[in-house]
Design an enzyme around this catalytic site. Sequence first.
Site, PDB file in Angstrom:
ATOM      1  N   CYS A 383       0.825  -1.207   0.000  1.00  0.00           N
ATOM      2  CA  CYS A 383       0.000   0.000   0.000  1.00  0.00           C
ATOM      3  C   CYS A 383       0.864   1.264   0.000  1.00  0.00           C
ATOM      4  O   CYS A 383       1.457   1.578  -1.013  1.00  0.00           O
ATOM      5  CB  CYS A 383      -1.018  -0.037   1.142  1.00  0.00           C
ATOM      6  N   HIS A 509      -3.888  -5.065   0.264  1.00  0.00           N
ATOM      7  CA  HIS A 509      -3.335  -5.656   1.488  1.00  0.00           C
ATOM      8  C   HIS A 509      -3.522  -7.177   1.455  1.00  0.00           C
ATOM      9  O   HIS A 509      -4.495  -7.683   2.004  1.00  0.00           O
ATOM     10  CB  HIS A 509      -4.049  -5.091   2.718  1.00  0.00           C
ATOM     11  N   GLU A 511      -2.210  -9.329   3.149  1.00  0.00           N
ATOM     12  CA  GLU A 511      -2.118  -9.928   4.490  1.00  0.00           C
ATOM     13  C   GLU A 511      -3.483 -10.284   5.079  1.00  0.00           C
ATOM     14  O   GLU A 511      -3.597 -11.206   5.879  1.00  0.00           O
ATOM     15  CB  GLU A 511      -1.355  -8.995   5.447  1.00  0.00           C
TER      16      GLU A 511
HETATM   17  N1  GLN Z   1      -1.906   6.653   2.736  1.00  0.00           N
HETATM   18  C1  GLN Z   1      -2.026   5.882   1.545  1.00  0.00           C
HETATM   19  C2  GLN Z   1      -3.380   6.051   0.872  1.00  0.00           C
HETATM   20  O1  GLN Z   1      -4.313   6.468   1.481  1.00  0.00           O
HETATM   21  C3  GLN Z   1      -1.741   4.414   1.808  1.00  0.00           C
HETATM   22  C4  GLN Z   1      -2.726   3.762   2.711  1.00  0.00           C
HETATM   23  C5  GLN Z   1      -2.226   2.460   3.291  1.00  0.00           C
HETATM   24  O2  GLN Z   1      -1.041   2.173   3.324  1.00  0.00           O
HETATM   25  N2  GLN Z   1      -3.151   1.656   3.758  1.00  0.00           N
HETATM   26  O3  GLN Z   1      -3.512   5.751  -0.289  1.00  0.00           O
END
Ligand code: GLN
Length: 536
Positions: A383, A509, A511
């Site tokens: 992310c 994600h 995970e």
């Molecule tokens: N801050 C980033 C976004 O909003 C990544 C978010 C995250 O790592 N879950 O896109």
Amino acid sequence: MSKYVFVTGGVLSGLGKGVTAASIALLIKSMGYSVTAIKIDPYVNVDAGTMNPYMHGEVFVTEDGGETDLDIGHYERFLDINLSRDNNITTGKIYSIVIEKERRGDFLGQTVQIIPHVTDEIKHQIELIAKKYGSDVAIVEIGGTVGDIEGLPFLEAARQLRLEKGSENVLFTHVVLVPRLSTLGELKTKPAQHSMQELRRIGIQPDILVARSSIPLTNEARKKLSLFGNLPPSHIFSNPDVDVIYEVPLRLHEQGLTKILSEKLGLKYVEPDLSPWVEYVEKFSKPERRVKIGMVGKYTRLTDSYLSIIEALNHSGTLLKVRPEFIWIEATDLERGIIDIRDFMNSIEGAVVLPGFGERGVEGKINAIKILREAEIPVLGICFGLQLMVIEFARNVLGLDDAHTTEVNPQTPHPVVDLLSSQKGTIVKGGTMRLGSLDVRLVPSTLAWRIYGGVDVVRERHRHRYQINPAYLSAFEKNDFIASGFSVEGFPEIMELRNRKFYLGVQFHPEFKSRPLRPSPIFTAFINALLTHPTS
Ligand code: GLN
């Protein structure tokens, strides 16, 4: 009709109540009954989404895009099922519903009170979830510690539910800490006694007590807990510290918990087959080798902030008979020059650039990514981790000085990471990110495509507001940093550096979908890359 097992906690928080609840759920499921699990969080936030991980640990994301407590993750992993946002009940949620009903006029002129209106709504929500899943048994974990003011309406609702449904349908399990004083070496039961007293004062007599301690419960301690807790010694279970949480259900089963649960709930006892878990624990405990993984993030002082990632790496590691060892690298310390990523280079075989939000530690992470990339160390970005890999590449390979994400620098001349178009105009912060399980289209013949076994589309869970700006993609690709997965909307969701064993980042994600007995292909591929990497 569903039966209910409430799990409460005493003495202090962070006892692993969620793991105990998940273990009970697993034991009942293993007898062949259908089980769901509910987490009650007595805080006033509507969900965990607006909370800092340092407050609360990781925010777990469900298939339907719920931003929930991390215990929902434990339940999903132990039970190998998908739960929904509804499985996490908070004071914020309950009050929102009650207030909405009041405004609608549903209470017909009554004074709306905590008892019965709020407690009725709590019971109603619990029953709705049990019904939705058609479950034989719903495990209901009440967060916090007995005695917290916020928790009182929930305990009261649990007490009422037992009265209404009968003791054969509603069971109370209390999880307590039994500390061992290092000076005496003796297990002290007094805090547990007080906590059970407090529960009884509220009208709840626990049926089962699970005692957390650093060593197995002694007979003497068990006798005391039985006498002062007003329950037979056979209903007291020892839950000492273990190497891996999946050992907990096995230890509880050995002590006869499954039998007691079946007797108390009036469910026919069926000998559970726990062999896959026995095997998992054995494999985990006897790794053939170890790998050191640098974990780069800004919430590293509380590893619960990254719980599902640690879990996922452990699941994949266990599958490959490898024990990951985590080297925590705090981004803020990198940024301030307190530590240097080069100092870790000889001791780590790979690195994960962790998810996150906001400015703190960002430059430290970008600088670390540059050094890791140039040293050809395998990197997995998740992310925000992917977004920072993209920014680093734009600055240092494409020569786009000041390239950035508009999250951190809205004025950047090169917004290589930019707000999702669907987010433009969104002001409300709670529950408004791009959330939950969504399709990712894979590009054939890429590493990502091979990792997922050559399928066209995978579904992974998301939680973000920003995206990689497709306007820069051709420049990246000309330099071998290619997109190997796209969202349905058309922006890159996976980027990988060609001709590298593993330099890959994902917008989603993975995970959250990793299960001990069914690990995520992304983490498995990453660990595999560490094993075959020349530096290892
Ligand atoms: N801050 C980033 C976004 O909003 C990544 C978010 C995250 O790592 N879950 O896109």
